[in-house]
Design a protein around this motif. Structure first.
Motif, PDB file in Angstrom:
ATOM      1  N   GLU A  70     -21.817 -23.266   9.471  1.00  0.00           N
ATOM      2  CA  GLU A  70     -22.582 -24.362  10.064  1.00  0.00           C
ATOM      3  C   GLU A  70     -24.088 -24.140   9.939  1.00  0.00           C
ATOM      4  O   GLU A  70     -24.848 -25.084   9.737  1.00  0.00           O
ATOM      5  N   LEU A  71     -24.517 -22.894  10.066  1.00  0.00           N
ATOM      6  CA  LEU A  71     -25.942 -22.568  10.003  1.00  0.00           C
ATOM      7  C   LEU A  71     -26.417 -22.281   8.582  1.00  0.00           C
ATOM      8  O   LEU A  71     -27.589 -21.980   8.366  1.00  0.00           O
ATOM      9  N   ASN A  72     -25.488 -22.370   7.602  1.00  0.00           N
ATOM     10  CA  ASN A  72     -25.807 -22.080   6.202  1.00  0.00           C
ATOM     11  C   ASN A  72     -26.410 -20.675   6.071  1.00  0.00           C
ATOM     12  O   ASN A  72     -27.420 -20.469   5.418  1.00  0.00           O
ATOM     13  N   TYR A  73     -25.779 -19.727   6.742  1.00  0.00           N
ATOM     14  CA  TYR A  73     -26.250 -18.347   6.757  1.00  0.00           C
ATOM     15  C   TYR A  73     -25.982 -17.675   5.417  1.00  0.00           C
ATOM     16  O   TYR A  73     -24.910 -17.799   4.836  1.00  0.00           O
ATOM     17  N   HIS A  74     -26.992 -16.963   4.915  1.00  0.00           N
ATOM     18  CA  HIS A  74     -26.853 -16.114   3.736  1.00  0.00           C
ATOM     19  C   HIS A  74     -27.458 -14.764   4.091  1.00  0.00           C
ATOM     20  O   HIS A  74     -28.529 -14.711   4.702  1.00  0.00           O
ATOM     21  N   ARG A  75     -26.796 -13.710   3.698  1.00  0.00           N
ATOM     22  CA  ARG A  75     -27.304 -12.392   4.060  1.00  0.00           C
ATOM     23  C   ARG A  75     -28.645 -12.138   3.370  1.00  0.00           C
ATOM     24  O   ARG A  75     -28.914 -12.653   2.285  1.00  0.00           O
ATOM     25  N   ASN A  76     -29.470 -11.352   4.011  1.00  0.00           N
ATOM     26  CA  ASN A  76     -30.783 -11.005   3.497  1.00  0.00           C
ATOM     27  C   ASN A  76     -30.672  -9.617   2.868  1.00  0.00           C
ATOM     28  O   ASN A  76     -30.607  -8.607   3.567  1.00  0.00           O
ATOM     29  N   ASP A  77     -30.664  -9.570   1.542  1.00  0.00           N
ATOM     30  CA  ASP A  77     -30.488  -8.292   0.843  1.00  0.00           C
ATOM     31  C   ASP A  77     -31.633  -7.323   1.112  1.00  0.00           C
ATOM     32  O   ASP A  77     -31.433  -6.113   1.158  1.00  0.00           O
ATOM     33  N   LEU A  78     -32.841  -7.843   1.294  1.00  0.00           N
ATOM     34  CA  LEU A  78     -33.967  -6.965   1.608  1.00  0.00           C
ATOM     35  C   LEU A  78     -33.769  -6.294   2.963  1.00  0.00           C
ATOM     36  O   LEU A  78     -33.990  -5.095   3.107  1.00  0.00           O
ATOM     37  N   ALA A  79     -33.322  -7.057   3.949  1.00  0.00           N
ATOM     38  CA  ALA A  79     -33.071  -6.486   5.278  1.00  0.00           C
ATOM     39  C   ALA A  79     -31.964  -5.435   5.212  1.00  0.00           C
ATOM     40  O   ALA A  79     -32.067  -4.378   5.844  1.00  0.00           O
ATOM     41  N   ILE A  80     -30.937  -5.699   4.436  1.00  0.00           N
ATOM     42  CA  ILE A  80     -29.841  -4.734   4.295  1.00  0.00           C
ATOM     43  C   ILE A  80     -30.340  -3.460   3.624  1.00  0.00           C
ATOM     44  O   ILE A  80     -30.011  -2.349   4.043  1.00  0.00           O
ATOM     45  N   SER A  81     -31.169  -3.601   2.576  1.00  0.00           N
ATOM     46  CA  SER A  81     -31.682  -2.418   1.889  1.00  0.00           C
ATOM     47  C   SER A  81     -32.587  -1.603   2.804  1.00  0.00           C
ATOM     48  O   SER A  81     -32.595  -0.377   2.741  1.00  0.00           O
ATOM     49  N   LEU A  82     -33.350  -2.278   3.662  1.00  0.00           N
ATOM     50  CA  LEU A  82     -34.188  -1.547   4.623  1.00  0.00           C
ATOM     51  C   LEU A  82     -33.316  -0.811   5.639  1.00  0.00           C
ATOM     52  O   LEU A  82     -33.613   0.325   6.012  1.00  0.00           O
ATOM     53  N   PHE A  83     -32.253  -1.441   6.088  1.00  0.00           N
ATOM     54  CA  PHE A  83     -31.352  -0.816   7.062  1.00  0.00           C
ATOM     55  C   PHE A  83     -30.708   0.444   6.485  1.00  0.00           C
ATOM     56  O   PHE A  83     -30.649   1.491   7.130  1.00  0.00           O
ATOM     57  N   TYR A  84     -30.224   0.351   5.238  1.00  0.00           N
ATOM     58  CA  TYR A  84     -29.541   1.483   4.617  1.00  0.00           C
ATOM     59  C   TYR A  84     -30.500   2.426   3.892  1.00  0.00           C
ATOM     60  O   TYR A  84     -30.083   3.442   3.352  1.00  0.00           O
ATOM     61  N   ASN A  85     -31.794   2.069   3.874  1.00  0.00           N
ATOM     62  CA  ASN A  85     -32.810   2.885   3.211  1.00  0.00           C
ATOM     63  C   ASN A  85     -32.459   3.115   1.737  1.00  0.00           C
ATOM     64  O   ASN A  85     -32.603   4.211   1.205  1.00  0.00           O
ATOM     65  N   ARG A  86     -31.989   2.059   1.084  1.00  0.00           N
ATOM     66  CA  ARG A  86     -31.614   2.155  -0.330  1.00  0.00           C
ATOM     67  C   ARG A  86     -31.907   0.811  -0.990  1.00  0.00           C
ATOM     68  O   ARG A  86     -31.502  -0.234  -0.505  1.00  0.00           O
ATOM     69  N   THR A  87     -32.650   0.864  -2.090  1.00  0.00           N
ATOM     70  CA  THR A  87     -32.918  -0.353  -2.852  1.00  0.00           C
ATOM     71  C   THR A  87     -32.560  -0.098  -4.311  1.00  0.00           C
ATOM     72  O   THR A  87     -32.371   1.036  -4.737  1.00  0.00           O
ATOM     73  N   TYR A  88     -32.485  -1.163  -5.045  1.00  0.00           N
ATOM     74  CA  TYR A  88     -32.189  -1.062  -6.471  1.00  0.00           C
ATOM     75  C   TYR A  88     -33.320  -1.677  -7.294  1.00  0.00           C
ATOM     76  O   TYR A  88     -33.143  -2.075  -8.427  1.00  0.00           O
ATOM     77  N   ILE A  89     -34.513  -1.721  -6.706  1.00  0.00           N
ATOM     78  CA  ILE A  89     -35.651  -2.361  -7.354  1.00  0.00           C
ATOM     79  C   ILE A  89     -36.098  -1.581  -8.586  1.00  0.00           C
ATOM     80  O   ILE A  89     -36.441  -2.174  -9.599  1.00  0.00           O
ATOM     81  N   ILE A  90     -36.097  -0.270  -8.541  1.00  0.00           N
ATOM     82  CA  ILE A  90     -36.548   0.539  -9.685  1.00  0.00           C
ATOM     83  C   ILE A  90     -35.698   0.236 -10.910  1.00  0.00           C
ATOM     84  O   ILE A  90     -36.221   0.030 -11.996  1.00  0.00           O
ATOM     85  N   GLY A  91     -34.410   0.172 -10.752  1.00  0.00           N
ATOM     86  CA  GLY A  91     -33.529  -0.141 -11.869  1.00  0.00           C
ATOM     87  C   GLY A  91     -33.830  -1.503 -12.453  1.00  0.00           C
ATOM     88  O   GLY A  91     -33.832  -1.693 -13.665  1.00  0.00           O
TER      89      GLY A  91
END
Length: 56
Positions: free
Chosen positions: A15-36
């Motif tokens: 109903e709220l058209n929710y989509h997960r925020n990948d940046l927020a998830i990467s900050l939470f897990y302290n892991r990003t894939y930006i370098i790749g």
């Protein structure tokens, strides 16, 4: 979590058209894939420049 609770959460997400925020998830897990991704884009740009040089 009960099945009813899961259904309610999924219904609210839809109903709220929710989509997960990948940046927020990467900050939470302290892991990003930006370098790749940057290395991949740099490789594509280098290949394009080589093709352009061959074209001239």
């Amino acid at each position: 979590m009960s099945e009813k609770a899961k259904e309610n959460v999924h219904k609210a997400m839809k109903e709220l058209n929710y989509h997960r925020n990948d940046l927020a998830i990467s900050l939470f897990y302290n892991r990003t894939y930006i370098i790749g991704l940057i290395l991949y884009i740099e490789n594509i740009c280098t290949s394009d420049q080589s093709l352009a040089a061959d074209f001239h």
